[in-house]
Design an enzyme around this catalytic site. Structure first.
Site, PDB file in Angstrom:
ATOM      1  N   THR A  94      -2.212   0.089  12.998  1.00 51.90           N
ATOM      2  CA  THR A  94      -3.051   0.944  13.837  1.00 51.90           C
ATOM      3  C   THR A  94      -4.396   0.312  14.175  1.00 51.90           C
ATOM      4  O   THR A  94      -5.017   0.690  15.160  1.00 51.90           O
ATOM      5  CB  THR A  94      -3.293   2.310  13.165  1.00 51.90           C
ATOM      6  OG1 THR A  94      -3.886   2.103  11.882  1.00 51.90           O
ATOM      7  CG2 THR A  94      -1.981   3.081  13.020  1.00 51.90           C
ATOM      8  N   VAL A  95      -4.874  -0.623  13.360  1.00 53.99           N
ATOM      9  CA  VAL A  95      -6.115  -1.352  13.636  1.00 53.99           C
ATOM     10  C   VAL A  95      -5.734  -2.827  13.750  1.00 53.99           C
ATOM     11  O   VAL A  95      -5.163  -3.380  12.806  1.00 53.99           O
ATOM     12  CB  VAL A  95      -7.161  -1.143  12.513  1.00 53.99           C
ATOM     13  CG1 VAL A  95      -8.415  -1.967  12.784  1.00 53.99           C
ATOM     14  CG2 VAL A  95      -7.514   0.331  12.366  1.00 53.99           C
ATOM     15  N   HIS A  99      -4.937  -6.120   7.403  1.00 56.14           N
ATOM     16  CA  HIS A  99      -5.386  -5.374   6.230  1.00 56.14           C
ATOM     17  C   HIS A  99      -4.185  -4.877   5.445  1.00 56.14           C
ATOM     18  O   HIS A  99      -3.068  -4.833   5.952  1.00 56.14           O
ATOM     19  CB  HIS A  99      -6.303  -4.207   6.618  1.00 56.14           C
ATOM     20  CG  HIS A  99      -5.646  -3.173   7.484  1.00 56.14           C
ATOM     21  ND1 HIS A  99      -5.378  -3.361   8.829  1.00 56.14           N
ATOM     22  CD2 HIS A  99      -5.187  -1.934   7.192  1.00 56.14           C
ATOM     23  CE1 HIS A  99      -4.805  -2.276   9.318  1.00 56.14           C
ATOM     24  NE2 HIS A  99      -4.669  -1.397   8.341  1.00 56.14           N
ATOM     25  N   HIS A 101      -3.023  -1.685   2.723  1.00 54.97           N
ATOM     26  CA  HIS A 101      -3.317  -0.401   2.079  1.00 54.97           C
ATOM     27  C   HIS A 101      -2.908  -0.494   0.615  1.00 54.97           C
ATOM     28  O   HIS A 101      -1.799  -0.933   0.307  1.00 54.97           O
ATOM     29  CB  HIS A 101      -2.507   0.729   2.715  1.00 54.97           C
ATOM     30  CG  HIS A 101      -2.907   1.045   4.108  1.00 54.97           C
ATOM     31  ND1 HIS A 101      -3.707   2.116   4.424  1.00 54.97           N
ATOM     32  CD2 HIS A 101      -2.622   0.428   5.281  1.00 54.97           C
ATOM     33  CE1 HIS A 101      -3.885   2.162   5.727  1.00 54.97           C
ATOM     34  NE2 HIS A 101      -3.229   1.142   6.271  1.00 54.97           N
TER      35      HIS A 101
END
Length: 135
Positions: A94-95, A99, A101
């Site tokens: 989504t970004v 990254h 989580h």
């Protein structure tokens, strides 16, 4: 690459609850907190996906993920931990800034992640494996 919200957080332009930082990585509390202790670990350099990172950057990112997961376990004592890294929109990213989580989990927490199993025969698996050239 376009500056993302993560770039702005890493540069200190926007506030965040920082958990850890080193030369290559930055970890902070996810503002969406799926469960208490949900942390995002990002590469400082604005690479869009795992595929855009160097091997050393990938190693650094997952070293930080390991440190953060151990800290989450110690602080929140979850029953489990989900580690999720997504690439591109079709992969649930989504970004557009690489990254991971680190999500503490409890039975019945309502978090779902699933996909339909296809269960191909072994000959198909062997043909798929033969296409890969892992170095």
């Amino acid at each position: 690459m376009t500056r993302t919200i993560f770039t702005r957080l890493i540069e200190g332009e926007l506030p965040c609850a920082k958990v850890y930082e080193d030369d290559l990585t930055f970890a902070f509390m996810d503002a969406g907190q799926v469960n208490p202790g949900h942390v995002l670990v990002a590469l400082k350099r604005p690479a869009e996906t795992l595929l855009d990172m160097t091997e050393d950057e990938a190693a650094a990112l997952f070293r930080t993920v390991h440190k953060v997961a151990k800290a989450v376990q110690a602080a929140f004592a979850p029953e489990g931990v989900t580690v999720l890294q997504a690439n591109r929109a079709a992969g649930w990213q989504t970004v557009p800034h690489v990254h991971v989580h680190v999500l503490p989990r409890r039975a019945g927490d309502g978090v779902e992640l699933g996909w339909p199993r296809k269960d191909p025969p072994m000959e198909d698996l062997l043909a798929l494996a033969a296409k890969l050239q892992v170095h």
